[in-house]
Write an enzyme that holds these catalytic residues in place. Structure first.
Site, short mmCIF file in Angstrom:
data_model
loop_
_atom_site.label_atom_id
_atom_site.label_comp_id
_atom_site.label_asym_id
_atom_site.label_seq_id
_atom_site.Cartn_x
_atom_site.Cartn_y
_atom_site.Cartn_z
N LEU A 56 0.81 -1.22 0.00
CA LEU A 56 0.00 0.00 0.00
C LEU A 56 0.84 1.27 0.00
O LEU A 56 0.44 2.27 -0.56
CB LEU A 56 -0.94 0.02 1.22
N GLY A 57 1.99 1.24 0.68
CA GLY A 57 2.80 2.45 0.76
C GLY A 57 4.02 2.26 1.64
O GLY A 57 4.19 1.22 2.27
N GLY A 59 6.68 4.40 4.45
CA GLY A 59 6.90 5.56 5.31
C GLY A 59 8.34 5.61 5.77
O GLY A 59 9.19 4.86 5.27
N PHE A 61 9.74 4.62 8.52
CA PHE A 61 10.26 3.48 9.27
C PHE A 61 9.93 2.13 8.65
O PHE A 61 10.33 1.11 9.16
CB PHE A 61 9.72 3.48 10.71
N GLY A 62 9.14 2.10 7.61
CA GLY A 62 8.79 0.81 7.04
C GLY A 62 7.72 0.93 5.99
O GLY A 62 7.55 1.98 5.38
N VAL A 64 3.62 -0.36 4.46
CA VAL A 64 2.25 -0.74 4.81
C VAL A 64 1.73 -1.69 3.73
O VAL A 64 1.91 -1.44 2.54
CB VAL A 64 1.34 0.51 4.92
N LYS A 79 1.12 -2.08 9.20
CA LYS A 79 2.28 -1.20 9.11
C LYS A 79 3.46 -1.93 9.74
O LYS A 79 3.46 -2.22 10.94
CB LYS A 79 2.01 0.11 9.84
N ASP A 176 1.49 16.33 11.04
CA ASP A 176 1.80 15.97 9.66
C ASP A 176 0.52 15.91 8.83
O ASP A 176 0.32 15.00 8.05
CB ASP A 176 2.54 14.63 9.62
#
Length: 188
Positions: A56-57, A59, A61-62, A64, A79, A176
């Site tokens: 899915l995406g 970020g 730190f890791g 998803v 996540k 954010d």
């Protein structure tokens, strides 16, 4: 998809969460962004009874992924936070702990729910309510209509401000807010 804000305020009066997602129940269905550097390293990993599926995406730190429970078939967003990335930095460990605490404290119809969290040998895994409509940024960029009516805009804006107000009343500051972090429900 998730942007981590590495700035850290030393304000003892407020708890800061960098990534809780504001969700909109708006029913238009945008396309998901597919990353060209999509790695399959986490695909089919089992964590907390969930099998990691499509990407899915990514970020700070890791990444998803969609997770499907082995027995119930429940779909969630998993996540995966790489432990090696947070072990080396006390600030990163604190931000991860704070994110979990903030998300567990929030209960609002327009804030994505953290349903559970668990660990694997390499990752801390957070299981979130899955919002299958994508994010507001990609909806506006990828949609043929690329816009909302005035009434639709008012409804989405109300949902966002309601969620932010609720979080502020819980002494949580998002830090954010951006279109990428406003998730949409699936059409229908």
């Amino acid at each position: 998809k998730n942007g981590n804000n590495d700035n850290h305020d030393d304000n003892d009066d407020d708890t800061h969460c960098n990534e809780h997602k504001v969700q909109s129940s708006h029913s238009k269905s945008p396309k998901r962004s597919n990353s060209s550097n999509n790695q399959n390293s986490l695909e089919k990993v089992v964590a907390g009874g969930y099998i990691a599926k499509e990407f899915l995406g990514r970020g700070g730190f890791g990444e998803v992924r969609v997770g499907v429970h082995q027995f119930s078939g429940e779909r969630v967003a998993l996540k995966f936070i790489d432990k090696s990335g947070i072990i080396t930095s006390m600030g990163a460990a604190e931000r991860t702990t704070t994110e979990i605490q903030c998300l567990m404290a929030l209960n609002h119809p327009n804030i994505i729910r953290l349903t559970s969290n668990f660990e694997t040998a390499k990752h801390i895994v957070l299981a979130f309510q899955l919002m299958e409509g994508g994010d507001l940024y990609h909806f506006l960029c990828d949609s043929k209509s690329s816009s909302f009516t005035e009434d639709e805009s008012r409804m989405v804006f109300h949902q966002i401000t309601s969620a932010v107000s609720y979080a502020h009343n819980q002494h949580i500051c998002h830090r954010d807010l951006k279109l990428d972090n406003v998730l949409l429900s699936k059409e229908g």
